[in-house]
Design a protein around this motif. Structure first.
Motif, PDB file in Angstrom:
ATOM      1  N   PRO A 157       9.746  35.097 -56.426  1.00 61.12           N
ATOM      2  CA  PRO A 157      10.085  35.498 -57.802  1.00 61.12           C
ATOM      3  C   PRO A 157      11.226  34.652 -58.368  1.00 61.12           C
ATOM      4  O   PRO A 157      12.210  34.389 -57.687  1.00 61.12           O
ATOM      5  N   LEU A 158      11.068  34.233 -59.622  1.00 57.49           N
ATOM      6  CA  LEU A 158      12.098  33.488 -60.335  1.00 57.49           C
ATOM      7  C   LEU A 158      12.233  34.066 -61.735  1.00 57.49           C
ATOM      8  O   LEU A 158      11.228  34.359 -62.391  1.00 57.49           O
ATOM      9  N   ALA A 159      13.469  34.215 -62.189  1.00 58.19           N
ATOM     10  CA  ALA A 159      13.715  34.706 -63.548  1.00 58.19           C
ATOM     11  C   ALA A 159      13.929  33.530 -64.486  1.00 58.19           C
ATOM     12  O   ALA A 159      14.482  32.503 -64.092  1.00 58.19           O
ATOM     13  N   ASP A 160      13.484  33.680 -65.739  1.00 61.91           N
ATOM     14  CA  ASP A 160      13.821  32.676 -66.734  1.00 61.91           C
ATOM     15  C   ASP A 160      15.100  33.097 -67.454  1.00 61.91           C
ATOM     16  O   ASP A 160      15.712  34.126 -67.122  1.00 61.91           O
ATOM     17  N   ALA A 161      15.527  32.330 -68.445  1.00 58.92           N
ATOM     18  CA  ALA A 161      16.797  32.600 -69.120  1.00 58.92           C
ATOM     19  C   ALA A 161      16.798  33.937 -69.859  1.00 58.92           C
ATOM     20  O   ALA A 161      17.862  34.513 -70.112  1.00 58.92           O
ATOM     21  N   ASP A 162      15.616  34.456 -70.180  1.00 51.22           N
ATOM     22  CA  ASP A 162      15.525  35.743 -70.874  1.00 51.22           C
ATOM     23  C   ASP A 162      15.311  36.916 -69.931  1.00 51.22           C
ATOM     24  O   ASP A 162      15.151  38.050 -70.376  1.00 51.22           O
ATOM     25  N   GLY A 163      15.284  36.643 -68.617  1.00 52.65           N
ATOM     26  CA  GLY A 163      15.126  37.719 -67.644  1.00 52.65           C
ATOM     27  C   GLY A 163      13.695  38.026 -67.257  1.00 52.65           C
ATOM     28  O   GLY A 163      13.450  38.943 -66.464  1.00 52.65           O
ATOM     29  N   ASN A 164      12.721  37.278 -67.792  1.00 52.80           N
ATOM     30  CA  ASN A 164      11.324  37.488 -67.392  1.00 52.80           C
ATOM     31  C   ASN A 164      11.107  36.931 -65.995  1.00 52.80           C
ATOM     32  O   ASN A 164      11.624  35.866 -65.653  1.00 52.80           O
ATOM     33  N   ILE A 165      10.329  37.629 -65.172  1.00 51.63           N
ATOM     34  CA  ILE A 165      10.163  37.260 -63.767  1.00 51.63           C
ATOM     35  C   ILE A 165       8.713  36.869 -63.490  1.00 51.63           C
ATOM     36  O   ILE A 165       7.776  37.576 -63.867  1.00 51.63           O
ATOM     37  N   ASN A 166       8.546  35.722 -62.835  1.00 54.25           N
ATOM     38  CA  ASN A 166       7.234  35.275 -62.374  1.00 54.25           C
ATOM     39  C   ASN A 166       7.378  34.716 -60.972  1.00 54.25           C
ATOM     40  O   ASN A 166       8.437  34.194 -60.606  1.00 54.25           O
ATOM     41  N   VAL A 167       6.316  34.826 -60.179  1.00 56.63           N
ATOM     42  CA  VAL A 167       6.301  34.202 -58.859  1.00 56.63           C
ATOM     43  C   VAL A 167       5.896  32.744 -59.040  1.00 56.63           C
ATOM     44  O   VAL A 167       4.809  32.447 -59.537  1.00 56.63           O
TER      45      VAL A 167
END
Length: 402
Positions: free
Chosen positions: A69-79
Motif C-alpha cells: 500500500p502507498l498513499a498519494d499526497a491526498d491520502g488515497n491508498i493503492n497497492v
C-alpha cells in the motif's frame, strides 16, 4: 547496541557490510531480496531465450516485499510497486521472472509442496494477463484484493504519525534517538543535509500533502544515518526529521524524509530508449510510471557529490510480508500481485502493444502446466542457483558476530 558502540561515521563502512551479510544469511528469501545482482548475472549468462515485451518502465527488482500500500499526497491508498531503485525501461518479462522467483521462495519458506509452486506460477500469469485484457485501469482488468492482503490495506488506512514514529524512530518526540537502527552522522553530513532541506524543492515536497499550506515554514529538527534495507546497506542512507508549520500536533507538523543514495541499476535497459543519466532522476521517472502515488512525492538531490533521492515516508506506506501461507492463500496472492505488476506495465502500453504482448505470453504453453515454458524453466533454474549460493553465503559468514 549501546550508544558507546555505535560506529564513528568515518568507520561505519565495514560494519554495514557485515550487517548486510548477516541479514542475507537469515533466510534464502532474504538472500534473494538482497542479491539483485546475482539475478541479472544469471540472466546475462543463461542461454535461455526470453520473449521481448514492449519496452516499458519495469521495477527491475520485483519481489514480494517491494509491493504494498502507498498513499498519494491526498491520502488515497493503492497497492503499487514501492521500491524503484533498479527501475529502467526494459523487458517486462524480467519483472515476471523476478516476482516468480520471489513467490517460489516464499512457497518453500511456507513448506508448501512443489506442486503448489506450479499452481502459483499459473496464477501469477493469470493475474498479469488480466491487466492486459482491456483498457488500462478499467475495473475488468483488475483482480479483486484477496483476504490475505486486505488487512494490510485496512491497517494502512488507519495508521497515523504515532504509528510511523513508533515503528521507524522509537518514539514521537521531535528527534531521532541513536540506536542500532540510527547511527551518528558527521558534522559535514549534517551541514549538507541542512542545506538540502532548506532548498525550495524540499519545501515544496514537505508542504505538498493536502493538510499542509505551501506557506508553512519547514525546519530540520534532526538527522541520522539509517541502517535500513539490505541491498542499500553500505550506501548513503539518512533519516531526516522535519517540522512543517507552527503546529505542535505531530500528526500534521512532523515529517520523516528518507534520503537514499541512487546507484546504477543492475537491470538491463532497452536499447534506443531515453533514460535519465542521473540515477536519482531515473528512479523518480520509474516511480512516476510504475507507482504514481510514490512518484509524485519524490525528489532528487546531492550529498557528498553523490546522487540521492528523497521521499517523505507516510504512515500509510507498508510492505507486504509473506511469512507463512497455505495453498489457497499463496495462489490468491500470486494472482493479485501479478495483476498489480501487470497494471503498472499495461498503463504504459498502447492497445496494440498490450494485444501483441498478450499473444506472446500465450505462446509456448506446455501441456502439463498453464505457465509459459520460459517463465517456468527460468524460475526453476533460479531457485536452484540461489539456494546453492545461499548455503555458500551462510558458510562464508557463519562466524561473523551477531
Amino acid at each position: 547496541m549501546s550508544k558507546k558502540k555505535l560506529p564513528d561515521p568515518a568507520l561505519r563502512g565495514e560494519r554495514l557490510v557485515q550487517r548486510r551479510n548477516l541479514k542475507m544469511a537469515k533466510s534464502v528469501h532474504a538472500y534473494v531480496r538482497g542479491n539483485t545482482v546475482q539475478f541479472y548475472e544469471w540472466l546475462e549468462g543463461s542461454d535461455r531465450v526470453l520473449p521481448h515485451g514492449p519496452p516499458v518502465w519495469i521495477c527491475g527488482d520485483c519481489h514480494v516485499s517491494n509491493i504494498g500500500p502507498l498513499a498519494d499526497a491526498d491520502g488515497n491508498i493503492n497497492v503499487q510497486i514501492r521500491d524503484l531503485d533498479q527501475s529502467v525501461i526494459g523487458n517486462p518479462a524480467h519483472d515476471l521472472i523476478r516476482l516468480g522467483l520471489s513467490l517460489a521462495m516464499a512457497a518453500r519458506g511456507s513448506d508448501l509442496p512443489g506442486v503448489v509452486t506450479t499452481k502459483i506460477m499459473e496464477q501469477l500469469i493469470v493475474g498479469y494477463e488480466l491487466a492486459l485484457r482491456g483498457r488500462s485501469g478499467s475495473s475488468r482488468t483488475m483482480q479483486k484484493r484477496p483476504e490475505t492482503i486486505q488487512p494490510v490495506v485496512k491497517r494502512a488506512m488507519r495508521r497515523k504519525w504515532k504509528n510511523l514514529a513508533a515503528e521507524r524512530i522509537d518514539g514521537t518526540d521531535p528527534d531521532i534517538p541513536l540506536s542500532k537502527k540510527f547511527w551518528p552522522i558527521s558534522a559535514a553530513e549534517r551541514n549538507e543535509l541542512e542545506a538540502l532541506m532548506s532548498s525550495q524543492d524540499v519545501h515544496a515536497l514537505a508542504t505538498s500533502l493536502s493538510h499542509r499550506d505551501a506557506k508553512d515554514k519547514v525546519e530540520m529538527l534532526d538527522a541520522a544515518y539509517w541502517v535500513k534495507g539490505c541491498s542499500s546497506l553500505g550506501l548513503l542512507r539518512y533519516a531526516v526529521l522535519l517540522r512543517v508549520g507552527e503546529s505542535k500536533d505531530p500528526e500534521s507538523s512532523l515529517c520523516l524524509i528518507d534520503v537514499k543514495e541512487a546507484v546504477r541499476s543492475a537491470a538491463p535497459r532497452a536499447t534506443n530508449t531515453a533514460i535519465p543519466k542521473n540515477n536519482a532522476l531515473r528512479i523518480i521517472e520509474g516511480a512516476i510510471h510504475l507507482a504514481p502515488n510514490l512518484g509524485e512525492r519524490m525528489l532528487a538531490g546531492l550529498i557528498q557529490r553523490k546522487s540521492v533521492f528523497l521521499r517523505e515516508l507516510l504512515p500509510q506506506d507498508l510492505k507486504i510480508d509473506i511469512e507463512h501461507l497455505d495453498q489457497d492463500q499463496a495462489m490468491e496472492v500470486a494472482t493479485y500481485l501479478g495483476n498489480v505488476v501487470g497494471q503498472a506495465h499495461a498503463r504504459q502500453m498502447a492497445a496494440d502493444d498490450r494485444k501483441r504482448w498478450l499473444q506472446e505470453l500465450n505462446r509456448n504453453r506446455p501441456k502439463t502446466i498453464d505457465t509459459p515454458s520460459w517463465l517456468w524453466r527460468s524460475v526453476v533454474e533460479l531457485v536452484q542457483a540461489h539456494e546453492g549460493a545461499y548455503l555458500e553465503h551462510c558458510r562464508r559468514f557463519a562466524n561473523l558476530p551477531h
